[in-house]
Each structure stands twice: as structure tokens, then as C-alpha cells.
Design a protein around this motif. Structure first.
Motif, PDB file in Angstrom:
ATOM      1  N   GLU A 113      54.133  29.913  47.044  1.00 35.42           N
ATOM      2  CA  GLU A 113      54.887  29.401  45.888  1.00 35.42           C
ATOM      3  C   GLU A 113      56.019  30.361  45.559  1.00 35.42           C
ATOM      4  O   GLU A 113      55.784  31.499  45.192  1.00 35.42           O
ATOM      5  N   ASP A 114      57.250  29.890  45.692  1.00 36.91           N
ATOM      6  CA  ASP A 114      58.400  30.738  45.384  1.00 36.91           C
ATOM      7  C   ASP A 114      58.620  30.885  43.880  1.00 36.91           C
ATOM      8  O   ASP A 114      59.068  31.931  43.412  1.00 36.91           O
ATOM      9  N   GLU A 115      58.336  29.831  43.132  1.00 36.57           N
ATOM     10  CA  GLU A 115      58.573  29.853  41.691  1.00 36.57           C
ATOM     11  C   GLU A 115      57.414  30.574  41.007  1.00 36.57           C
ATOM     12  O   GLU A 115      56.250  30.209  41.206  1.00 36.57           O
ATOM     13  N   PRO A 116      57.688  31.628  40.219  1.00 38.35           N
ATOM     14  CA  PRO A 116      56.625  32.468  39.663  1.00 38.35           C
ATOM     15  C   PRO A 116      55.587  31.717  38.826  1.00 38.35           C
ATOM     16  O   PRO A 116      54.391  31.966  38.966  1.00 38.35           O
ATOM     17  N   TRP A 117      56.030  30.825  37.944  1.00 36.58           N
ATOM     18  CA  TRP A 117      55.057  30.107  37.127  1.00 36.58           C
ATOM     19  C   TRP A 117      54.196  29.181  37.987  1.00 36.58           C
ATOM     20  O   TRP A 117      52.984  29.067  37.758  1.00 36.58           O
ATOM     21  N   SER A 118      54.794  28.545  38.975  1.00 38.33           N
ATOM     22  CA  SER A 118      54.031  27.675  39.866  1.00 38.33           C
ATOM     23  C   SER A 118      52.970  28.469  40.616  1.00 38.33           C
ATOM     24  O   SER A 118      51.849  27.988  40.829  1.00 38.33           O
ATOM     25  N   ALA A 119      53.323  29.692  41.013  1.00 39.41           N
ATOM     26  CA  ALA A 119      52.360  30.528  41.732  1.00 39.41           C
ATOM     27  C   ALA A 119      51.179  30.885  40.833  1.00 39.41           C
ATOM     28  O   ALA A 119      50.014  30.781  41.238  1.00 39.41           O
ATOM     29  N   LEU A 120      51.472  31.295  39.598  1.00 38.80           N
ATOM     30  CA  LEU A 120      50.401  31.674  38.681  1.00 38.80           C
ATOM     31  C   LEU A 120      49.528  30.476  38.319  1.00 38.80           C
ATOM     32  O   LEU A 120      48.296  30.561  38.340  1.00 38.80           O
ATOM     33  N   SER A 121      50.153  29.346  38.004  1.00 38.63           N
ATOM     34  CA  SER A 121      49.371  28.171  37.607  1.00 38.63           C
ATOM     35  C   SER A 121      48.572  27.625  38.782  1.00 38.63           C
ATOM     36  O   SER A 121      47.447  27.147  38.611  1.00 38.63           O
ATOM     37  N   ARG A 122      49.125  27.724  40.005  1.00 37.67           N
ATOM     38  CA  ARG A 122      48.366  27.294  41.179  1.00 37.67           C
ATOM     39  C   ARG A 122      47.112  28.147  41.353  1.00 37.67           C
ATOM     40  O   ARG A 122      46.025  27.619  41.626  1.00 37.67           O
ATOM     41  N   PHE A 123      47.271  29.450  41.200  1.00 32.42           N
ATOM     42  CA  PHE A 123      46.116  30.328  41.318  1.00 32.42           C
ATOM     43  C   PHE A 123      45.061  29.981  40.272  1.00 32.42           C
ATOM     44  O   PHE A 123      43.859  29.906  40.575  1.00 32.42           O
ATOM     45  N   LEU A 124      45.486  29.758  39.043  1.00 37.43           N
ATOM     46  CA  LEU A 124      44.538  29.444  37.978  1.00 37.43           C
ATOM     47  C   LEU A 124      43.813  28.131  38.248  1.00 37.43           C
ATOM     48  O   LEU A 124      42.593  28.039  38.102  1.00 37.43           O
ATOM     49  N   ARG A 125      44.551  27.112  38.667  1.00 34.54           N
ATOM     50  CA  ARG A 125      43.922  25.810  38.909  1.00 34.54           C
ATOM     51  C   ARG A 125      42.950  25.884  40.094  1.00 34.54           C
ATOM     52  O   ARG A 125      41.846  25.332  40.042  1.00 34.54           O
ATOM     53  N   THR A 126      43.367  26.551  41.153  1.00 36.04           N
ATOM     54  CA  THR A 126      42.487  26.676  42.328  1.00 36.04           C
ATOM     55  C   THR A 126      41.234  27.461  41.995  1.00 36.04           C
ATOM     56  O   THR A 126      40.122  27.097  42.388  1.00 36.04           O
ATOM     57  N   SER A 127      41.395  28.533  41.250  1.00 37.97           N
ATOM     58  CA  SER A 127      40.256  29.385  40.915  1.00 37.97           C
ATOM     59  C   SER A 127      39.276  28.689  39.987  1.00 37.97           C
ATOM     60  O   SER A 127      38.057  28.781  40.164  1.00 37.97           O
ATOM     61  N   VAL A 128      39.796  27.978  38.995  1.00 35.19           N
ATOM     62  CA  VAL A 128      38.917  27.249  38.082  1.00 35.19           C
ATOM     63  C   VAL A 128      38.168  26.154  38.834  1.00 35.19           C
ATOM     64  O   VAL A 128      36.968  25.954  38.644  1.00 35.19           O
ATOM     65  N   ALA A 129      38.870  25.453  39.727  1.00 30.92           N
ATOM     66  CA  ALA A 129      38.236  24.370  40.484  1.00 30.92           C
ATOM     67  C   ALA A 129      37.127  24.899  41.399  1.00 30.92           C
ATOM     68  O   ALA A 129      36.104  24.248  41.593  1.00 30.92           O
ATOM     69  N   SER A 130      37.322  26.091  41.963  1.00 34.32           N
ATOM     70  CA  SER A 130      36.326  26.653  42.878  1.00 34.32           C
ATOM     71  C   SER A 130      35.126  27.231  42.152  1.00 34.32           C
ATOM     72  O   SER A 130      34.061  27.415  42.740  1.00 34.32           O
ATOM     73  N   GLY A 131      35.294  27.540  40.871  1.00 31.99           N
ATOM     74  CA  GLY A 131      34.205  28.131  40.103  1.00 31.99           C
ATOM     75  C   GLY A 131      34.025  29.623  40.329  1.00 31.99           C
ATOM     76  O   GLY A 131      33.126  30.236  39.760  1.00 31.99           O
ATOM     77  N   ALA A 132      34.870  30.233  41.159  1.00 27.19           N
ATOM     78  CA  ALA A 132      34.709  31.646  41.484  1.00 27.19           C
ATOM     79  C   ALA A 132      34.893  32.548  40.267  1.00 27.19           C
ATOM     80  O   ALA A 132      34.272  33.602  40.168  1.00 27.19           O
ATOM     81  N   GLY A 133      35.741  32.147  39.334  1.00 33.81           N
ATOM     82  CA  GLY A 133      35.992  32.974  38.164  1.00 33.81           C
ATOM     83  C   GLY A 133      34.764  33.197  37.301  1.00 33.81           C
ATOM     84  O   GLY A 133      34.657  34.205  36.603  1.00 33.81           O
ATOM     85  N   ARG A 134      33.822  32.253  37.343  1.00 29.95           N
ATOM     86  CA  ARG A 134      32.609  32.396  36.538  1.00 29.95           C
ATOM     87  C   ARG A 134      31.655  33.427  37.133  1.00 29.95           C
ATOM     88  O   ARG A 134      30.649  33.763  36.522  1.00 29.95           O
ATOM     89  N   LEU A 135      31.973  33.913  38.338  1.00 25.66           N
ATOM     90  CA  LEU A 135      31.081  34.849  39.023  1.00 25.66           C
ATOM     91  C   LEU A 135      31.730  36.210  39.249  1.00 25.66           C
ATOM     92  O   LEU A 135      31.307  36.968  40.107  1.00 25.66           O
ATOM     93  N   LEU A 136      32.756  36.511  38.461  1.00 28.74           N
ATOM     94  CA  LEU A 136      33.364  37.835  38.561  1.00 28.74           C
ATOM     95  C   LEU A 136      32.333  38.900  38.221  1.00 28.74           C
ATOM     96  O   LEU A 136      31.501  38.710  37.331  1.00 28.74           O
ATOM     97  N   PRO A 137      32.353  40.035  38.915  1.00 26.25           N
ATOM     98  CA  PRO A 137      31.385  41.092  38.618  1.00 26.25           C
ATOM     99  C   PRO A 137      31.628  41.673  37.232  1.00 26.25           C
ATOM    100  O   PRO A 137      32.761  41.721  36.761  1.00 26.25           O
ATOM    101  N   PRO A 138      30.576  42.129  36.565  1.00 26.51           N
ATOM    102  CA  PRO A 138      30.719  42.655  35.207  1.00 26.51           C
ATOM    103  C   PRO A 138      31.725  43.789  35.082  1.00 26.51           C
ATOM    104  O   PRO A 138      32.400  43.899  34.067  1.00 26.51           O
ATOM    105  N   GLN A 139      31.853  44.651  36.108  1.00 24.24           N
ATOM    106  CA  GLN A 139      32.768  45.777  35.972  1.00 24.24           C
ATOM    107  C   GLN A 139      34.226  45.340  36.054  1.00 24.24           C
ATOM    108  O   GLN A 139      35.113  46.110  35.704  1.00 24.24           O
TER     109      GLN A 139
END
Length: 248
Positions: A113-139
């Protein structure tokens, strides 16, 4: 989202694809070498345990008991402990895998993603959809206040007004692969945040910790999968709007 601390042991996590089990006699010959079908079953059980652990820890946090993981995997709790000698080892394994997945998603967004906001929002949408963010380590997912000077600030975060600075505070832990993985994640997400901020698309007070809190936030569990997906998408839309800068 429930993120609970686990006492991280110094034991090494079980390597991906490794299935540990107690010795048992082969079919037809006590004490003989294992046959291929048993090894396939052991690998299948390992996959069931890992899948169940992701689901259980994602729903209840890392404080969930091993019995819940075994029940979800439909195996005995002894089977879980044969593959992971302690809960800490299982937690470390899941957290490392999910941290690596988030890092890959952030790098993909940066590279495609060349456009900065598109890159950030893409990361957020992909991460939320995958569920990986709910499993971040406590530290990694730990928030502190500005007066805790003994902790290092995450790179590329800017100082907010005194008393209002929320930032990631890495827990002091023995150096290891999990620490390196967390550092890589913070570095890549930091680049996404900095690019979006410099482009004027992101609020000036938004930090790396804010972004990680967004992907760790989940909508309440609903019985209908379609309603659950719609609720998650709606929640993320609202959070994204909160991150965007507004014309003066």
C-alpha cells in the motif's frame, strides 16, 4: 477482550510441528518402535490442541485453564501436558505464533500500500479479521503512564500532554525469541503509524499502543456468525474513524 498475565517460564516452547508424547508400545510388539499411523494421530492431536488454545485464549484470555483447552480440543488434559509440559510453554507458543502473524501482516501492508492511511487501515482490518490481536503476549500489550520513567518508550511514539501519555511498557523478561518477535512487531507497526501521522491522516496523539489496543479489541460474542462479523466490522469502522485526523 480479556488479556491476562501468565507467568512466563524460562522453558523453551515446543518447536512448530513437533509432537511430544509419552513412550508407548507399538501395535503387536511391546516396546517396539512406533508405527506411522500413531505418529499421524499425534500430529493431528497437536494441531487440535493448538487450534483449541487459540480459540480459548482468544475468548477468555491467557488465564483460561488447560482443562478448557483440552475440552475444546476433545482430548484428555494429559494429552495436552504431554505435548506442552506446562501452561506457560503453551502460552508462549501461541503468543509467538500470533506475534509473528501480526508482523507479517504489517509488513505486507507496508509493502503493498503506497498510501499511508490505506496501509494502516489495511493492517488493522486484516489483523482484526484474523483474530491475532486478541492473542498478543502480555509483555507487548501493556499500557503504562508517563511517570514510569524506568521503562523504555516504544520507538516513534511522541510525547502527549503530561499525565495523558499512554504507551506500551514492555515487561522485563529474559531475552529470547519472544522478545525479538515483539520488538519486530513494534518496529513495523511504528513505521505504519509514523507514515500515517506524517501524511496528516492520523491524529497526532495516536501511538503504537493505541493501534495495538484497537486490534486487541473484539466485539461481544454473538451466536450468529453473520451478526458477529457485522458487529466486528462496525466496531472497527468506529475505531478507525476515531484514529483519523480532522481538518482544523
Amino acid at each position: 477482550m480479556h488479556v491476562q498475565d501468565s507467568h512466563w517460564s524460562s522453558a523453551s516452547a515446543v518447536a512448530p510441528g513437533t509432537a511430544l508424547s509419552a513412550p508407548s508400545p507399538a501395535h503387536g510388539r511391546p516396546g517396539g518402535p512406533r508405527t506411522t499411523p500413531l505418529r499421524v494421530d499425534a500430529q493431528r492431536n497437536l494441531e487440535h490442541v493448538l487450534r483449541a488454545a487459540r480459540e480459548v485464549f482468544g475468548e477468555l484470555g491467557y488465564g483460561a485453564p488447560m482443562e478448557d483447552v483440552a475440552r475444546r480440543a476433545r482430548v484428555g488434559v494429559g494429552t495436552v501436558y504431554r505435548r506442552f509440559p506446562s501452561k506457560d510453554v503453551l502460552v508462549r507458543r501461541i503468543a509467538e505464533e500470533e506475534t509473528s502473524r501480526l508482523t507479517d501482516q504489517a509488513r505486507t501492508a507496508l509493502g503493498q500500500e503506497d498510501e499511508p492511511w490505506s496501509a494502516l487501515s489495511r493492517f488493522l482490518r486484516t489483523s482484526v479479521a484474523s483474530g491475532a490481536g486478541r492473542l498478543l503476549p502480555p509483555q507487548v500489550l501493556r499500557v503504562g503512564v508517563a511517570d514510569e520513567q524506568e521503562h523504555a518508550r516504544v520507538p516513534q511514539q511522541r510525547t502527549q500532554p503530561a499525565g495523558a501519555d499512554l504507551r506500551l511498557v514492555p515487561e522485563r523478561a529474559p531475552a529470547g525469541e519472544d522478545d525479538a518477535g515483539a520488538a519486530q512487531l513494534l518496529d513495523v507497526v511504528g513505521r505504519l503509524v509514523e507514515r500515517a501521522r506524517e501524511a496528516g491522516a492520523l491524529r497526532a496523539d495516536v501511538s503504537v499502543s493505541d493501534v495495538l489496543l484497537v486490534i486487541a479489541t473484539a466485539a461481544p460474542s454473538l451466536p450468529d456468525p453473520a451478526q458477529q462479523a457485522a458487529a466486528s466490522a462496525r466496531l472497527l469502522d468506529i475505531l478507525l474513524e476515531g484514529l483519523r485526523s480532522r481538518p482544523a
